[in-house]
Design an enzyme around this catalytic site. Structure first.
Site, PDB file in Angstrom:
ATOM      1  N   CYS A   1     -27.039 -17.869 -46.108  1.00  0.00           N
ATOM      2  CA  CYS A   1     -27.582 -17.006 -45.422  1.00  0.00           C
ATOM      3  C   CYS A   1     -26.969 -16.245 -44.215  1.00  0.00           C
ATOM      4  O   CYS A   1     -26.718 -15.318 -44.139  1.00  0.00           O
ATOM      5  CB  CYS A   1     -28.870 -17.168 -44.609  1.00  0.00           C
ATOM      6  SG  CYS A   1     -30.312 -17.719 -45.818  1.00  0.00           S
TER       7      CYS A   1
HETATM    8  C1  BEZ Z   1     -29.128 -21.221 -48.101  1.00  0.00           C
HETATM    9  O1  BEZ Z   1     -29.507 -20.645 -47.420  1.00  0.00           O
HETATM   10  O2  BEZ Z   1     -28.360 -21.695 -47.894  1.00  0.00           O
HETATM   11  C2  BEZ Z   1     -30.605 -22.003 -48.500  1.00  0.00           C
HETATM   12  C3  BEZ Z   1     -31.560 -21.351 -47.931  1.00  0.00           C
HETATM   13  C4  BEZ Z   1     -32.165 -21.665 -48.904  1.00  0.00           C
HETATM   14  C5  BEZ Z   1     -32.179 -22.536 -50.128  1.00  0.00           C
HETATM   15  C6  BEZ Z   1     -30.702 -23.045 -50.375  1.00  0.00           C
HETATM   16  C7  BEZ Z   1     -29.824 -22.400 -49.960  1.00  0.00           C
END
Ligand code: BEZ
Length: 219
Positions: free
Chosen positions: A45
């Site tokens: 994100c």
């Molecule tokens: C991420 O944004 O890196 C992420 C969020 C939840 C699960 C896996 C990755």
């Protein structure tokens, strides 16, 4: 019930990093992209929000307002914005909804319990100026979105809305486009002065109408 293409998207008012935002007022006759993030301070994100902030001028050129969402509170989002700036080299420059009560996530069906009952999936909703849903894409939490693809689809949607053309497989900006079947040859003579090639009566190919001839493919 899940939103479907052509549905009028639901309105909401929510706390965001830019204060309270009413979605319909925010759209205000523009196109919009609403996209969800599973959680604050997560790696994928962080890269996505940085990329969206860098691409803001590209969205603005297309009259598109962008708005993110994550289910954490606004203070958390603000702390995370510091990390985004530090690691991605860009300031957060659009609102991110703090959806701690999951009101918007539920309204837009962004939580898929068989994937996770606490995190949202990576939803993308492209909304037209008429507030109708034009595109939805759902990615899993572990796959970062391709924002170039989102811009490409917006270009295609806007070509259809403004010029009555569709875009063929793997189309890129500047490539030839397809005259939609609802336009007769008679109407096409007026609409497409550059002419077209009829490969089949239902497959008529014309240069992209909103490009000067020099920018069209092969010129
Ligand atoms: C991420 O944004 O890196 C992420 C969020 C939840 C699960 C896996 C990755």
């Amino acid at each position: 019930m899940a939103l479907r293409l052509g549905d009028t998207v639901p309105d909401f008012t929510a706390e965001t990093t830019d204060g309270q935002v009413n979605f319909y007022k925010y759209i205000d006759g523009s196109w919009a992209v609403l996209f969800s993030h599973p959680k604050d301070f997560t790696p994928v994100c962080t890269t996505e929000l940085g990329e969206a902030a860098k691409l803001k001028p590209e969205f603005e050129k297309r009259n598109v307002k962008i708005i993110g969402l994550s289910v954490d509170p606004v203070e958390s989002h603000k702390g995370w914005a510091g990390d985004i700036e530090e690691t991605q080299g860009v300031k957060l420059n659009f609102p991110v909804i703090a959806d701690s009560d999951r009101k918007v996530s539920d309204l837009y069906d962004m939580i898929h319990p068989n994937a996770s009952d606490t995190f949202t999936v990576r939803s993308v909703f492209v909304v037209g100026p008429d507030k109708k849903l034009k595109l939805t894409i759902t990615y899993p939490a572990s796959t970062g979105r391709n924002f170039d693809e989102i811009l490409r689809v917006i270009d295609s949607l806007q070509l259809t809305a403004n010029h009555s053309v569709a875009t063929p497989v793997n189309w890129k900006d500047g490539d030839d486009v397809i005259i939609v079947p609802a336009v007769s040859d008679e109407q096409a003579k007026e609409k497409f002065p550059a002419g077209w090639k009829t490969l089949k009566p239902y497959l008529r190919v014309t240069p992209q109408p909103n490009k000067p001839a020099s920018k069209q493919a092969g010129k």
